[in-house]
Design an enzyme around this catalytic site. Structure first.
Site, PDB file in Angstrom:
ATOM      1  N   PHE A   1      41.139 -69.043 -49.486  1.00 40.43           N
ATOM      2  CA  PHE A   1      40.244 -68.964 -48.329  1.00 40.43           C
ATOM      3  C   PHE A   1      40.161 -67.550 -47.747  1.00 40.43           C
ATOM      4  CE2 PHE A   1      40.907 -73.563 -48.444  1.00 40.43           C
ATOM      5  CZ  PHE A   1      39.621 -74.019 -48.210  1.00 40.43           C
TER       6      PHE A   1
ATOM      7  N   HIS B   1      53.369 -63.246 -55.725  1.00 37.88           N
ATOM      8  CA  HIS B   1      53.526 -64.112 -54.550  1.00 37.88           C
ATOM      9  C   HIS B   1      54.972 -64.130 -54.056  1.00 37.88           C
ATOM     10  CE1 HIS B   1      49.531 -65.735 -55.551  1.00 37.88           C
ATOM     11  NE2 HIS B   1      49.510 -66.219 -54.321  1.00 37.88           N
TER      12      HIS B   1
ATOM     13  N   ALA C   1      51.194 -80.147 -41.832  1.00 42.95           N
ATOM     14  CA  ALA C   1      51.063 -79.456 -40.534  1.00 42.95           C
ATOM     15  C   ALA C   1      52.293 -78.638 -40.152  1.00 42.95           C
ATOM     16  CB  ALA C   1      50.757 -80.486 -39.445  1.00 42.95           C
ATOM     17  N   ARG C   2      53.470 -78.954 -40.716  1.00 43.56           N
ATOM     18  CA  ARG C   2      54.656 -78.160 -40.363  1.00 43.56           C
ATOM     19  C   ARG C   2      54.943 -77.069 -41.394  1.00 43.56           C
ATOM     20  NH1 ARG C   2      56.311 -83.390 -38.584  1.00 43.56           N
ATOM     21  NH2 ARG C   2      57.472 -83.864 -40.476  1.00 43.56           N
ATOM     22  N   GLY C   3      54.099 -76.951 -42.398  1.00 38.21           N
ATOM     23  CA  GLY C   3      54.298 -75.932 -43.439  1.00 38.21           C
ATOM     24  C   GLY C   3      53.781 -74.570 -42.993  1.00 38.21           C
TER      25      GLY C   3
ATOM     26  N   LYS D   1      56.896 -70.075 -53.454  1.00 42.59           N
ATOM     27  CA  LYS D   1      55.723 -70.756 -54.035  1.00 42.59           C
ATOM     28  C   LYS D   1      56.151 -71.690 -55.162  1.00 42.59           C
ATOM     29  CE  LYS D   1      51.076 -69.802 -55.786  1.00 42.59           C
ATOM     30  NZ  LYS D   1      50.551 -70.928 -55.009  1.00 42.59           N
TER      31      LYS D   1
ATOM     32  N   GLY E   1      46.765 -70.810 -57.881  1.00 44.82           N
ATOM     33  CA  GLY E   1      45.425 -71.406 -57.968  1.00 44.82           C
ATOM     34  C   GLY E   1      44.346 -70.336 -58.020  1.00 44.82           C
TER      35      GLY E   1
ATOM     36  N   GLY F   1      43.236 -76.691 -49.374  1.00 46.69           N
ATOM     37  CA  GLY F   1      43.722 -75.379 -49.787  1.00 46.69           C
ATOM     38  C   GLY F   1      44.825 -75.472 -50.817  1.00 46.69           C
TER      39      GLY F   1
HETATM   40  N1  LIG Z   1      43.738 -71.883 -50.669  1.00 43.99           N
HETATM   41  C1  LIG Z   1      44.362 -70.937 -49.978  1.00 43.99           C
HETATM   42  O1  LIG Z   1      43.748 -70.006 -49.433  1.00 43.99           O
HETATM   43  C2  LIG Z   1      45.860 -71.015 -49.852  1.00 43.99           C
HETATM   44  C3  LIG Z   1      46.510 -72.013 -50.495  1.00 43.99           C
HETATM   45  N2  LIG Z   1      47.853 -72.150 -50.357  1.00 43.99           N
HETATM   46  C4  LIG Z   1      48.436 -73.312 -50.999  1.00 43.99           C
HETATM   47  O2  LIG Z   1      48.727 -74.271 -49.993  1.00 43.99           O
HETATM   48  C5  LIG Z   1      49.827 -75.080 -50.395  1.00 43.99           C
HETATM   49  C6  LIG Z   1      50.866 -75.065 -49.297  1.00 43.99           C
HETATM   50  O3  LIG Z   1      51.405 -73.768 -49.163  1.00 43.99           O
HETATM   51  P1  LIG Z   1      52.477 -73.436 -48.023  1.00 43.99           P
HETATM   52  O4  LIG Z   1      51.925 -73.762 -46.684  1.00 43.99           O
HETATM   53  O5  LIG Z   1      52.950 -72.073 -48.304  1.00 43.99           O
HETATM   54  O6  LIG Z   1      53.622 -74.487 -48.381  1.00 43.99           O
HETATM   55  P2  LIG Z   1      54.737 -75.116 -47.428  1.00 43.99           P
HETATM   56  O7  LIG Z   1      55.780 -75.671 -48.332  1.00 43.99           O
HETATM   57  O8  LIG Z   1      55.139 -74.128 -46.394  1.00 43.99           O
HETATM   58  O9  LIG Z   1      53.976 -76.288 -46.670  1.00 43.99           O
HETATM   59  C7  LIG Z   1      53.671 -77.517 -47.231  1.00 43.99           C
HETATM   60  C8  LIG Z   1      53.970 -78.577 -46.199  1.00 43.99           C
HETATM   61  O10 LIG Z   1      53.491 -79.830 -46.667  1.00 43.99           O
HETATM   62  C9  LIG Z   1      54.506 -80.789 -46.443  1.00 43.99           C
HETATM   63  N3  LIG Z   1      54.324 -81.949 -47.303  1.00 43.99           N
HETATM   64  C10 LIG Z   1      54.852 -82.200 -48.525  1.00 43.99           C
HETATM   65  N4  LIG Z   1      54.445 -83.397 -48.976  1.00 43.99           N
HETATM   66  C11 LIG Z   1      53.651 -83.921 -48.016  1.00 43.99           C
HETATM   67  C12 LIG Z   1      52.925 -85.127 -47.902  1.00 43.99           C
HETATM   68  N5  LIG Z   1      52.943 -86.062 -48.866  1.00 43.99           N
HETATM   69  N6  LIG Z   1      52.199 -85.340 -46.778  1.00 43.99           N
HETATM   70  C13 LIG Z   1      52.165 -84.423 -45.799  1.00 43.99           C
HETATM   71  N7  LIG Z   1      52.837 -83.247 -45.854  1.00 43.99           N
HETATM   72  C14 LIG Z   1      53.557 -83.007 -46.956  1.00 43.99           C
HETATM   73  C15 LIG Z   1      55.773 -80.024 -46.700  1.00 43.99           C
HETATM   74  O11 LIG Z   1      56.918 -80.705 -46.210  1.00 43.99           O
HETATM   75  P3  LIG Z   1      58.349 -80.436 -46.940  1.00 43.99           P
HETATM   76  O12 LIG Z   1      58.612 -78.970 -46.787  1.00 43.99           O
HETATM   77  O13 LIG Z   1      59.278 -81.316 -46.190  1.00 43.99           O
HETATM   78  O14 LIG Z   1      58.162 -80.825 -48.374  1.00 43.99           O
HETATM   79  C16 LIG Z   1      55.477 -78.738 -45.935  1.00 43.99           C
HETATM   80  O15 LIG Z   1      55.717 -78.869 -44.548  1.00 43.99           O
HETATM   81  C17 LIG Z   1      50.298 -74.511 -51.730  1.00 43.99           C
HETATM   82  O16 LIG Z   1      49.718 -75.244 -52.793  1.00 43.99           O
HETATM   83  C18 LIG Z   1      49.739 -73.092 -51.710  1.00 43.99           C
HETATM   84  O17 LIG Z   1      49.533 -72.592 -53.009  1.00 43.99           O
HETATM   85  C19 LIG Z   1      48.586 -71.288 -49.609  1.00 43.99           C
HETATM   86  C20 LIG Z   1      47.988 -70.243 -48.981  1.00 43.99           C
HETATM   87  C21 LIG Z   1      46.566 -70.018 -49.032  1.00 43.99           C
HETATM   88  O1  LIG Z   2      51.145 -70.262 -52.206  1.00 39.94           O
HETATM   89  C1  LIG Z   2      50.525 -69.327 -51.641  1.00 39.94           C
HETATM   90  O2  LIG Z   2      51.052 -68.594 -50.805  1.00 39.94           O
HETATM   91  C2  LIG Z   2      49.128 -69.125 -51.984  1.00 39.94           C
HETATM   92  N1  LIG Z   2      48.536 -70.011 -52.744  1.00 39.94           N
HETATM   93  C3  LIG Z   2      47.195 -69.978 -53.187  1.00 39.94           C
HETATM   94  C4  LIG Z   2      47.151 -69.862 -54.692  1.00 39.94           C
HETATM   95  O3  LIG Z   2      47.940 -70.541 -55.382  1.00 39.94           O
HETATM   96  O4  LIG Z   2      46.341 -69.085 -55.193  1.00 39.94           O
HETATM   97  C5  LIG Z   2      46.356 -68.977 -52.449  1.00 39.94           C
HETATM   98  C6  LIG Z   2      47.078 -67.708 -52.098  1.00 39.94           C
HETATM   99  O5  LIG Z   2      47.291 -66.995 -53.272  1.00 39.94           O
HETATM  100  C7  LIG Z   2      48.383 -67.998 -51.396  1.00 39.94           C
END
Ligand SMILES: NC(=O)C1=CN([C@@H]2O[C@H](COP(=O)(O)OP(=O)(O)OC[C@H]3O[C@@H](n4cnc5c(N)ncnc54)[C@H](OP(=O)(O)O)[C@@H]3O)[C@@H](O)[C@H]2O)C=CC1
Ligand SMILES: O=C(O)C1=N[C@H](C(=O)O)C[C@H](O)C1
Length: 246
Positions: free
Chosen positions: A104, A131, A9-11, A135, A141, A74
């Site tokens: 998504f 990207h 939730a904080r990411g 990342k 993915g 996601g």
């Molecule tokens: N499917 C889609 O459309 C998309 C997918 N993504 C994917 O989503 C994922 C996250 O991306 P993004 O938001 O950029 O990453 P971030 O690093 O910004 O966010 C991930 C968050 O998850 C936290 N976290 C880590 N481990 C845990 C745990 N065990 N329980 C709960 N929270 C945890 C992290 O904390 P901490 O930083 O302290 O480790 C951080 O706050 C990636 O795999 C990315 O590829 C991203 C964009 C679009």
């Molecule tokens: O990490 C990202 O930012 C993203 N991750 C997903 C992926 O691995 O494909 C989706 C999107 O590309 C953004």
């Protein structure tokens, strides 16, 4: 009202999902969990959304399935082995549906769809994904899923492998091979999420490109997943294309 919990939730994505859920009249944010927080507060949710890290998502997902919660995922990093593992958990504890969305973004889903359609018609296909440098995983993915779809479409149509005379290669120069499709990963400051599928034929190149300009762009797809996951016909669904009628 659908009660929603968010993991990560904080990411970057998780914070955006929390905002989107709070802004939707038919959704209620009941738990916002991040690194170091107890998962128990998610027990108040019907649907959990996970945007965490490929290294932790499997533990999160197992917890959700064991607690009978539907999950919209996601987080990247899902290969066929991981999908089988999830199916195994669901067989042992039926009741929760899991929707894994490699991307998504509506445009990104269409890019994958069109790439799959076009793939058998061209001699060559390669994927370039670009990207932001924060990342964790490569290839993305989305690129992995696109390569799987393209590869399956070409195999089904009997299309031969893309020609490639390379015999002398500095390691990595030709990218990585995902089911016979070369995937190249760029990490560059200033980027968010972008992908090109390059299809080459006789005297013509067809390029399909998608650009995510911000993370809000993923929210319509995420919310569609949240609203749909409880009613999905299969317990495990990969991709939101069926939700879009594709
Ligand atoms: N499917 C889609 O459309 C998309 C997918 N993504 C994917 O989503 C994922 C996250 O991306 P993004 O938001 O950029 O990453 P971030 O690093 O910004 O966010 C991930 C968050 O998850 C936290 N976290 C880590 N481990 C845990 C745990 N065990 N329980 C709960 N929270 C945890 C992290 O904390 P901490 O930083 O302290 O480790 C951080 O706050 C990636 O795999 C990315 O590829 C991203 C964009 C679009
Ligand atoms: O990490 C990202 O930012 C993203 N991750 C997903 C992926 O691995 O494909 C989706 C999107 O590309 C953004």
């Amino acid at each position: 009202m659908i009660k929603v919990g968010v993991l990560g939730a904080r990411g970057r994505m998780g914070a955006e999902v929390c905002r989107a859920v709070e802004g939707a009249d038919d959704l209620e944010l009941v738990a916002a969990v991040d690194q170091g927080d107890e998962l128990e507060s998610l027990g108040a949710a019907e649907v959990v959304v996970d945007f965490t890290h490929p290294g932790v998502v499997m533990d999160n997902l197992r917890w959700c399935v064991e607690h009978g919660l539907h999950a919209v995922v996601g987080t990247s990093g899902f290969d066929p082995g991981r999908l089988d593992t999830v199916r195994g958990w669901q067989a042992a504890k039926p009741g929760s549906n899991v929707l894994i969305g490699p991307n998504f973004g509506i445009g990104a889903v269409l890019m994958m769809h069109f790439a799959r359609k076009a793939a058998p018609f061209f001699e060559s296909v390669e994927i370039v994904e670009l990207h932001h440098p924060n990342k964790a995983d490569a290839p993305s993915g989305t690129a992995y899923r696109t390569a799987e779809l393209v590869s399956a479409a070409r195999a089904e149509a009997g299309t031969p492998p893309s020609p490639d005379a390379t015999t002398d290669e500095l390691h990595g120069a030709r990218g990585t091979d995902v089911e016979g499709v070369h995937v190249h990963s760029i990490r560059l400051s200033g980027l968010i999420a972008h992908q090109e599928v390059l299809l080459g034929g006789h005297g013509e190149i067809f390029t399909i490109r998608h650009d995510s300009m911000n993370r809000e762009s993923f929210m319509p797809g995420v919310l569609l997943g949240v609203r749909s996951v409880r009613e999905l016909p299969a317990s495990l669904t990969v991709g939101i294309e069926s939700l879009l009628g594709l």
